[in-house]
Design an enzyme around this catalytic site. Structure first.
Site, PDB file in Angstrom:
ATOM      1  CG  ASN A  43       6.830   9.375  -4.062  1.00  0.00           C
ATOM      2  OD1 ASN A  43       6.862  10.379  -3.347  1.00  0.00           O
ATOM      3  ND2 ASN A  43       6.834   9.445  -5.384  1.00  0.00           N
ATOM      4  CD1 TRP A  44       4.557   8.537   2.413  1.00  0.00           C
ATOM      5  CD2 TRP A  44       5.001  10.155   3.896  1.00  0.00           C
ATOM      6  NE1 TRP A  44       4.729   7.951   3.645  1.00  0.00           N
ATOM      7  CE2 TRP A  44       5.003   8.922   4.574  1.00  0.00           C
ATOM      8  CE3 TRP A  44       5.265  11.320   4.631  1.00  0.00           C
ATOM      9  CZ2 TRP A  44       5.249   8.824   5.955  1.00  0.00           C
ATOM     10  CZ3 TRP A  44       5.523  11.223   5.995  1.00  0.00           C
ATOM     11  CH2 TRP A  44       5.503   9.989   6.638  1.00  0.00           C
ATOM     12  CE  LYS A  45       3.241   9.550  -6.338  1.00  0.00           C
ATOM     13  NZ  LYS A  45       2.502   9.211  -7.561  1.00  0.00           N
ATOM     14  CG  HIS A  90       7.975  10.386  -9.470  1.00  0.00           C
ATOM     15  ND1 HIS A  90       6.825  10.773 -10.109  1.00  0.00           N
ATOM     16  CD2 HIS A  90       7.667   9.287  -8.744  1.00  0.00           C
ATOM     17  CE1 HIS A  90       5.849   9.941  -9.765  1.00  0.00           C
ATOM     18  NE2 HIS A  90       6.336   9.028  -8.942  1.00  0.00           N
ATOM     19  CD  GLU A 105       3.551  12.054  -9.582  1.00  0.00           C
ATOM     20  OE1 GLU A 105       4.008  12.473  -8.501  1.00  0.00           O
ATOM     21  OE2 GLU A 105       2.834  11.030  -9.665  1.00  0.00           O
ATOM     22  CD  GLU A 134       7.276   5.088  -9.688  1.00  0.00           C
ATOM     23  OE1 GLU A 134       6.830   4.611  -8.647  1.00  0.00           O
ATOM     24  OE2 GLU A 134       7.305   6.312  -9.923  1.00  0.00           O
ATOM     25  N   GLY A 188      -1.219   5.970  -9.886  1.00  0.00           N
ATOM     26  CA  GLY A 188      -2.390   6.652  -9.344  1.00  0.00           C
ATOM     27  C   GLY A 188      -3.678   6.339 -10.086  1.00  0.00           C
ATOM     28  CB  SER A 197      -1.829   0.949  -9.040  1.00  0.00           C
ATOM     29  OG  SER A 197      -2.251   2.181  -9.590  1.00  0.00           O
ATOM     30  N   GLY A 217       3.052   4.875  -3.938  1.00  0.00           N
ATOM     31  CA  GLY A 217       2.455   6.184  -3.704  1.00  0.00           C
ATOM     32  C   GLY A 217       1.272   6.089  -2.763  1.00  0.00           C
ATOM     33  N   GLY A 218       0.073   6.060  -3.340  1.00  0.00           N
ATOM     34  CA  GLY A 218      -1.170   6.116  -2.559  1.00  0.00           C
ATOM     35  C   GLY A 218      -1.227   5.171  -1.368  1.00  0.00           C
TER      36      GLY A 218
END
Ligand code: 13P
Length: 250
Positions: free
Chosen positions: A10-12, A95, A97, A167, A173, A213, A234-235
């Site tokens: 997930n590049w967001k 998600h 977010e 999640e 994050g 993470s 993500g990251g």
């Protein structure tokens, strides 16, 4: 039916189109485990360009959000037919977010999952609890309530086509990861709920991903849990070498 191992990125809201193309090319130049389904969920602006690259067959692309309606006066939204026409085959739905910053409710997310499926997009349906709920010990109840409220809108056949991503918000994050035991506890509870509501065949066939993470250093242990079928990353998906190490952790 043996469920799929899935490593989803997930590049967001990161990378320009040019940077995204370079990242995808770099990722696909790595030796990626062919036994894993890889899904790159990129910004919608990038998807068509990514679909034109020469990528291995087990690397798919997905969107990060969709709207429920097919077309019309909904300025700024992206419909499922639009997403599908880019070459995407997956879409992240719900998600945390989106839930937090865009007030998306369980019911609305059920409608989104339904819309995605009706257009042949596989939803990666996200759920998860915040830190206060985890601390109070109500995390399993909370996640079950999220899923039940959304899946009430879906038929059993539709539920069977979902990918689910657990999640925990406190692990997104933050560098803090759920322990393999904490992930397994929730994944087993989700699978148990699916079994009770939709039968053992459906429960056994749905891939349940962990997100929060995930990195090369912890992926193997988390993916090794019996009810964890991969990750939503993500990251660590923004660097080809770390994401490929995660893909190769099954
Ligand atoms: P991080 O891997 O950066 O914690 O993000 C997880 C996530 O939200 C993936 O959807």
């Amino acid at each position: 039916m043996k469920r799929k191992n899935i490593a989803a990125a997930n590049w967001k809201m990161n990378t320009t189109v040019q940077e995204g193309v370079a990242l995808m090319n770099e990722l696909c130049a790595q030796d990626l485990d062919k036994g894993a389904q890889v899904v790159v969920c990129a910004p919608a602006t990038h998807l068509y360009a990514l679909s034109q690259l020469s990528t291995p067959e087990h690397v798919a692309i997905g969107g990060q959000n969709i709207y429920t309606k097919d077309s019309g006066a909904f300025t700024g939204e992206i419909s499922c037919p639009m997403l599908k026409s880019t070459g995407a085959t997956y879409a992240v739905v719900g998600h945390s977010e989106r839930r937090a910053y865009f007030a998306e409710t369980d019911e609305f997310l059920g409608e989104k999952a339904k819309a995605a499926l009706s257009h042949g997009l596989t939803p990666i349906f996200c759920c998860g609890e915040g830190l206060d709920i985890r601390k109070a010990g109500n995390h399993v109840e909370h996640v079950m309530a999220q899923l039940k409220a959304s899946f009430a809108l879906l038929t059993a056949e539709e539920v069977a086509q979902l990918v689910i991503a657990y999640e925990p918000i406190w692990a997104i994050g933050t560098g803090e990861t759920a322990s393999p035991e904490q992930a397994q506890e929730m994944h087993a509870a989700i699978r148990n709920y699916l079994k009770d509501a939709y039968g053992a065949d459906t429960a056994d066939s749905i891939s349940i991903l962990y997100g929060g993470s995930v990195k090369p250093a912890n992926a193997k242990e988390i993916f090794g849990q019996p009810d964890v079928d991969g990750g939503l990353v993500g990251g660590a998906s923004l660097k080809a070498d770390s994401f490929s190490a995660i893909v190769n952790s099954f």
